[in-house]
Design a protein around this motif. Structure first.
Motif, mmCIF file in Angstrom:
data_model
loop_
_atom_site.group_PDB
_atom_site.id
_atom_site.type_symbol
_atom_site.label_atom_id
_atom_site.label_comp_id
_atom_site.label_asym_id
_atom_site.label_seq_id
_atom_site.Cartn_x
_atom_site.Cartn_y
_atom_site.Cartn_z
ATOM 1 N N TYR A 42 16.421 37.389 -30.447
ATOM 2 C CA TYR A 42 16.969 36.053 -30.740
ATOM 3 C C TYR A 42 15.944 34.969 -30.388
ATOM 4 C CZ TYR A 42 20.051 31.999 -30.767
ATOM 5 O OH TYR A 42 20.606 30.781 -31.026
ATOM 6 N N ALA A 43 15.305 35.116 -29.221
ATOM 7 C CA ALA A 43 14.296 34.128 -28.813
ATOM 8 C C ALA A 43 13.161 34.074 -29.834
ATOM 9 C CB ALA A 43 13.751 34.479 -27.428
ATOM 10 N N ILE A 91 18.452 39.926 -27.000
ATOM 11 C CA ILE A 91 18.116 38.598 -26.482
ATOM 12 C C ILE A 91 16.671 38.227 -26.819
ATOM 13 C CG2 ILE A 91 17.938 37.151 -24.429
ATOM 14 C CD1 ILE A 91 20.168 38.719 -23.196
ATOM 15 N N ILE A 131 23.385 34.333 -35.067
ATOM 16 C CA ILE A 131 24.256 34.621 -33.933
ATOM 17 C C ILE A 131 25.343 35.608 -34.336
ATOM 18 C CG2 ILE A 131 25.985 33.633 -32.376
ATOM 19 C CD1 ILE A 131 24.344 31.078 -32.296
ATOM 20 N N MET A 189 32.034 40.412 -19.184
ATOM 21 C CA MET A 189 30.990 39.802 -20.013
ATOM 22 C C MET A 189 31.224 38.307 -20.157
ATOM 23 S SD MET A 189 30.178 42.338 -23.152
ATOM 24 C CE MET A 189 29.615 44.016 -22.929
ATOM 25 N N TYR A 230 25.028 38.605 -20.647
ATOM 26 C CA TYR A 230 23.809 37.815 -20.855
ATOM 27 C C TYR A 230 23.508 37.601 -22.329
ATOM 28 C CZ TYR A 230 22.888 37.301 -16.011
ATOM 29 O OH TYR A 230 23.007 36.904 -14.713
ATOM 30 N N VAL A 231 24.010 38.503 -23.190
ATOM 31 C CA VAL A 231 23.832 38.296 -24.626
ATOM 32 C C VAL A 231 24.603 37.042 -25.034
ATOM 33 C CG1 VAL A 231 24.175 39.285 -26.917
ATOM 34 C CG2 VAL A 231 23.508 40.759 -25.016
ATOM 35 N N LEU A 232 25.843 36.921 -24.534
ATOM 36 C CA LEU A 232 26.635 35.720 -24.828
ATOM 37 C C LEU A 232 25.925 34.476 -24.301
ATOM 38 C CD1 LEU A 232 30.189 37.034 -23.878
ATOM 39 C CD2 LEU A 232 29.194 36.804 -26.149
ATOM 40 N N TRP A 245 21.151 24.711 -38.293
ATOM 41 C CA TRP A 245 22.343 25.139 -37.578
ATOM 42 C C TRP A 245 23.067 26.260 -38.326
ATOM 43 C CZ3 TRP A 245 23.755 25.057 -32.887
ATOM 44 C CH2 TRP A 245 25.099 25.255 -32.532
ATOM 45 N N PRO A 278 20.430 27.781 -24.552
ATOM 46 C CA PRO A 278 19.585 26.746 -25.175
ATOM 47 C C PRO A 278 20.245 25.375 -25.141
ATOM 48 C CG PRO A 278 19.874 28.645 -26.644
ATOM 49 C CD PRO A 278 20.817 28.828 -25.503
ATOM 50 N N TYR A 279 21.566 25.332 -25.265
ATOM 51 C CA TYR A 279 22.271 24.050 -25.349
ATOM 52 C C TYR A 279 22.438 23.429 -23.966
ATOM 53 C CZ TYR A 279 22.906 26.662 -29.531
ATOM 54 O OH TYR A 279 22.644 27.435 -30.624
ATOM 55 N N ALA A 326 22.752 34.018 -23.790
ATOM 56 C CA ALA A 326 21.533 33.709 -24.543
ATOM 57 C C ALA A 326 21.849 33.106 -25.906
ATOM 58 C CB ALA A 326 20.697 34.967 -24.730
ATOM 59 N N LEU A 327 22.859 33.680 -26.586
ATOM 60 C CA LEU A 327 23.140 33.260 -27.951
ATOM 61 C C LEU A 327 23.980 31.985 -28.004
ATOM 62 C CD1 LEU A 327 21.898 35.934 -28.595
ATOM 63 C CD2 LEU A 327 23.875 36.547 -29.967
ATOM 64 N N LEU A 328 24.872 31.853 -27.021
ATOM 65 C CA LEU A 328 25.867 30.786 -27.152
ATOM 66 C C LEU A 328 25.664 29.605 -26.205
ATOM 67 C CD1 LEU A 328 28.994 33.109 -27.474
ATOM 68 C CD2 LEU A 328 27.626 32.136 -29.309
ATOM 69 N N ARG A 362 15.498 30.202 -23.905
ATOM 70 C CA ARG A 362 15.878 31.422 -24.636
ATOM 71 C C ARG A 362 15.121 32.627 -24.078
ATOM 72 N NH1 ARG A 362 14.138 28.701 -29.680
ATOM 73 N NH2 ARG A 362 15.704 27.128 -30.196
ATOM 74 N N ARG A 385 22.457 20.534 -30.721
ATOM 75 C CA ARG A 385 22.145 21.609 -31.663
ATOM 76 C C ARG A 385 20.695 21.599 -32.112
ATOM 77 N NH1 ARG A 385 27.515 21.478 -35.489
ATOM 78 N NH2 ARG A 385 28.990 22.173 -33.900
ATOM 79 N N ILE A 435 30.243 23.151 -27.911
ATOM 80 C CA ILE A 435 28.971 23.204 -28.621
ATOM 81 C C ILE A 435 29.184 23.515 -30.099
ATOM 82 C CG2 ILE A 435 26.756 24.409 -28.782
ATOM 83 C CD1 ILE A 435 27.218 25.091 -25.732
ATOM 84 N N PHE A 436 30.104 24.437 -30.403
ATOM 85 C CA PHE A 436 30.196 24.958 -31.761
ATOM 86 C C PHE A 436 31.291 24.308 -32.609
ATOM 87 C CE2 PHE A 436 27.594 28.000 -29.658
ATOM 88 C CZ PHE A 436 26.756 28.479 -30.645
ATOM 89 N N ARG A 450 20.237 23.794 -21.642
ATOM 90 C CA ARG A 450 18.921 23.219 -21.384
ATOM 91 C C ARG A 450 18.739 21.910 -22.138
ATOM 92 N NH1 ARG A 450 16.285 20.316 -20.218
ATOM 93 N NH2 ARG A 450 14.040 20.192 -19.828
ATOM 94 N N VAL A 510 16.470 33.839 -20.547
ATOM 95 C CA VAL A 510 17.628 34.743 -20.480
ATOM 96 C C VAL A 510 17.172 36.172 -20.733
ATOM 97 C CG1 VAL A 510 20.030 35.028 -21.087
ATOM 98 C CG2 VAL A 510 18.887 32.927 -21.683
#
Lengths: 722, 93
Positions: free
Chosen positions: B75-76, B72, B24, A349, A124-126, B17, A133-134, A128-130, A372, A700, A622-623, A136, A375
């Motif tokens: 980060y939010a 998490i 990140i 993961m 879930y960390v991946l 970005w 958001p994108y 949330a971070l990666l 964000r 982004r 995305i990246f 959505r 998650v």
């Protein structure tokens, strides 16, 4: 401001509804418990009442949320607040396996099973971070939508849609099996009927209201499952340690386990068999003491042969290290090394972050900001259960080492009898065969007769095994010790295997037993067991719901609308979605009927497959702007092929391995291959169009503009829109 | 960073970005070290026992999970601040 007020009002109302639901559930459970203890209400009634009430509740939410609006049907109207979306994600994620079997796996494997606990939360960390958001921001309906739009053309979308369907269909089949098992155990209906009743519960809800109904049902299902999971273990902790917070008190159980394992000589220490001098400690707390074998493959293939009347040759039984060889011979032995544990944790993961039914949950929140937070809430709600599962396992292990292992079989605790009769606990002491008909031996003894290790001589010809008054004797034949005990003889008969005392090695416990038997061990009334059944059912149904939505939208939205008939009307699309939902449910039910061991295996493989196909492609999409369609296809196909190749070979023959990594973690080889191919092929081919690069820029930025995204996704981007 | 006001939208997105990626990277480094370093030393860590929990076991079963949840939510929180800093708030058309 008026909009904010309205949202606040709606959130308060939602909190009130679910608060009342929670209180209602607790009051109802207390009343049922009272009726059971005071009025002696029969068990079957309690089971049925819980079943009817919870299923009725899901149907009610389904009917209340029925909809004909496309956005509500596919993405719940994109207005689910973060905290409720978190609960729904939690229920979506936690399957029958998490709820019922995971504690049992921890019980059996000890530390080594923590790979699942860390893997299924760390993913879930991946996410949330990666991703979240994108996803959505992209704001469409499915994951193939993302792949198709970002990489352009039909092929990426098609490959993604097919992968999503395969992964989801195996996963949903496993849920349906879970539903059938829970129903048959607690309500006493045949397995097949359990499957049908459970599925109709799923369909009432998802058919009428799609993702909207599924979301609000999942919130209710989360509440049921978390309450059901917490109650028994809290009381067990109170009983065993005098402290009612199991998550903190099971350290005490771990200490007792370590002491008891020493007394019972289970925690021996021996050098590795590869001559490296590495020491391997057996036991619950010590790590990395599992060898590899292909026993699962042999069982699965035999089962398929038996069920379908096929004649596939199962592989020769093998293990690494090969325990049939003398210990002084140098052999491969990966025990004591952390590589498989690390690889498995990583695959779980990355796979978690690549599963389509979880990814689509982030289309349903109102904004990037909420996605964000969502998650975070999702992991928090999942964490509550995963944080508790090791407590279940530790208490059960303690209880079993203390009161079951090394005890006279006739004097075992009451709770073991019920589960032995159901076949979930196997006691492989031959004295338990007394009086059993010879042609109906238990599953553990039958193969020994076949292999000749056990010989039955029906001296008095009554067709039963008689052991009354028997004494043990031993002779040596061809250098092998052959024991005789009453009408039994053979190499399997030894002094300890017929002494009427249950040794640790003679005890086999089905993983499901750990959670299911906890209410009895804690001395709680049957009502609590019924609540557990309702919780397990909620876990299975909520996951099945989410998966069916993925399958139906992959067919109705990606195949039909996006590829075959882009002019289809909203009504046609919803209608087709509903039809596909029913079709997928029926296929899942048919696949679930044989109860193949291979299905559970395939679910475990799904993580490696998702990890080596979807994850790198979505991430780079995305990246890394330069990543293009040919690169993505090369990556997905290459990564998945390498994973499947390793999986297939190691599953059948464990001596095929790298660093002792098992087929369950095969994704560890496919992930880098996917990234590498994607990079090289992208570099060698033309950069993606300006439009796609602009799309990445849009992803982004957190500013939300759903209409613009929709127009980009459908390729009708107006000039000057950005 | 007082000249954020003078940046074009594209410049703001680029700067946003970059900061996002740095955040990140830091959080993933924490994630990685919590999940993948303790298992390398698990049997040594298990010799240390706190409140009944052997430390190696505890890292896998509880500590890492708590860290994941915190990462998490952090980060939010941090991204909300970053959105505001670069005037890139949701629905802020």
């Amino acid at each position: 401001m008026a909009v904010n007020e309205a949202i606040k009002l709606r959130n308060n109302r939602l909190a009130q509804y679910y608060g009342m639901f929670t209180i209602g559930l607790i009051v109802f459970s207390l009343i049922m418990g009272g009726l059971e203890l005071v009025a002696g209400m029969p068990k079957a009634w309690i089971g049925w009442t819980f079943l009817m009430l919870t299923m009725g509740m899901y149907a009610f939410i389904g009917i209340m949320s029925r909809t004909k609006i496309l956005d509500e049907y596919y993405v719940a109207g994109r207005n689910v607040p973060a905290i409720f979306n978190g609960m729904a994600t939690g229920a979506d994620w936690m399957s029958a396996a998490s709820f019922i079997s995971m504690a049992g796996t921890l019980y059996a494997l000890g530390y080594d099973a923590l790979a699942y606990i860390m893997g299924w939360t760390g993913g879930y960390v991946l996410l949330a971070l990666l991703f979240a958001p994108y996803i959505r921001k992209f704001g469409q309906y499915t994951i193939p939508d993302f792949v198709g739009t970002r990489y352009g053309g039909r092929w990426p979308r098609l490959v993604a849609a097919i992968s999503a369907i395969i992964v989801s269909l195996t996963y949903v089949t496993a849920q349906v099996v879970g539903v059938g098992i829970i129903m048959s155990r607690f309500i006493g209906v045949p397995y097949e009927w359990g499957v049908v009743i459970g599925l109709s519960g799923v369909l009432v809800c998802s058919f009428l209201g799609g993702m909207k109904a599924v979301t609000w049902t999942q919130v209710a299902q989360y509440i049921i499952l978390i309450i059901a999971y917490m109650i028994p273990v809290t009381f067990l902790s109170l009983k065993l340690t005098g402290f009612p917070i199991p998550q903190f008190s099971y350290g005490y159980a771990l200490q007792n386990i370590t002491t008891l394992e020493k007394e019972l000589k289970i925690s021996s220490e021996a050098p590795a068999r590869d001559g490296s001098g590495r020491m391997i400690q057996q036991g619950y707390v010590p790590a990395y003491n599992e060898g590899m074998s292909n026993a699962a493959a042999v069982t699965a293939i035999n089962q398929i042969n038996g069920y379908f009347g096929l004649n596939i040759t199962p592989p020769k039984a093998q293990s690494v290290p090969d325990t049939s060889k003398p210990a002084d011979e140098i052999q491969t032995d990966w025990r004591g090394t952390p590589w498989n544990f690390l690889a498995l944790t990583f695959c779980l993961m990355v796979g978690t972050a690549g599963l389509p039914h979880i990814l689509i949950r982030f289309y349903t929140v109102p904004s990037v900001r909420e996605s964000r937070m969502s998650v975070g809430w999702a992991l928090f709600f999942i964490f509550l259960l995963y944080f508790t599962a090791p407590a279940y396992a530790a208490f059960a292990r303690w209880e079993i080492l203390q009161n079951v292992v090394g005890k006279e079989i006739s004097a075992l605790p009451e709770w073991t009898k019920n589960w032995s009769n159901l076949g979930l606990i196997t006691q492989r002491d031959y004295t338990t065969l007394e009086g059993k008909p010879i042609d109906k031996l238990p599953a553990w003894a039958a193969p020994q007769v076949k292999s000749g290790a056990l010989v039955i001589t029906d001296a008095n010809g009554n067709g039963k095994i008689d052991l009354a008054g028997a004494t043990f004797s031993e002779t040596e034949v061809d250098g092998k010790k052959v024991g005789t005990f009453g009408e039994l003889s053979g190499t399997a008969i030894t002094k300890t295997s017929v002494d009427g005392i249950l040794q640790f090695g003679e005890l086999n416990i089905d993983p499901d037993t750990i959670v299911l038997s906890t209410p009895e061990i804690a001395g709680l009334p049957y009502t609590v067991a019924a609540l557990i059944a309702a919780g397990g059912l909620a876990a299975a149904l909520s996951t099945a719901d989410g998966l069916l939505v993925v399958i139906s939208s992959a067919i109705a939205h990606d195949f039909y609308y996006r590829i075959l008939n882009p002019k289809a009307s909203m009504n046609t699309r919803i209608w087709l979605g509903k039809t596909m939902l029913v079709v997928a449910a029926v296929i899942a039910a048919l696949l679930a009927l044989p109860r193949l061991a291979l299905i559970a295996q395939m679910v475990a493989w799904a993580f490696s497959m998702a990890a080596s196909s979807f994850f790198p492609v979505v991430l780079l999409g995305i990246f890394w702007k330069r990543c293009n369609g040919p690169g993505a296809i090369a990556g997905m196909v290459g990564g998945l092929s390498v994973t499947l190749f390793y999986m297939y070979n190691n599953y059948l023959d464990p001596s095929f391995n790298v660093l002792g990594i098992t087929h369950l973690a095969a994704g560890i080889f496919g992930i880098p291959v996917n990234f590498l191919l994607c990079y090289i092929v992208s570099k060698l081919t033309a950069a993606p169009s300006q439009e796609v690069q602009d799309l990445v820029d849009h992803l982004r930025s957190p500013e939300l503009d759903d209409e613009l995204m929709t127009s980009i996704a459908s390729g009708k981007q107006a000039a000057g829109a950005h | 960073m007082s000249d954020i006001e003078n940046m074009s939208r594209q410049e703001r997105i680029n700067a946003y970005w970059k900061e996002n990626n740095r955040l990140i990277a830091i959080l993933l480094a924490i994630w990685f070290s919590v999940a993948y370093i303790p298992p390398l030393f698990v049997n040594q860590l298990n010799n240390i026992v706190i409140a009944g929990f052997p430390l190696g076991y505890y890292f896998g079963s509880q500590f890492s999970l708590v860290v994941f949840v915190i990462l998490i939510f952090y980060y939010a929180y941090a991204m909300n601040k970053l959105d505001a800093k670069y005037h890139l708030k949701d629905r802020d058309k």
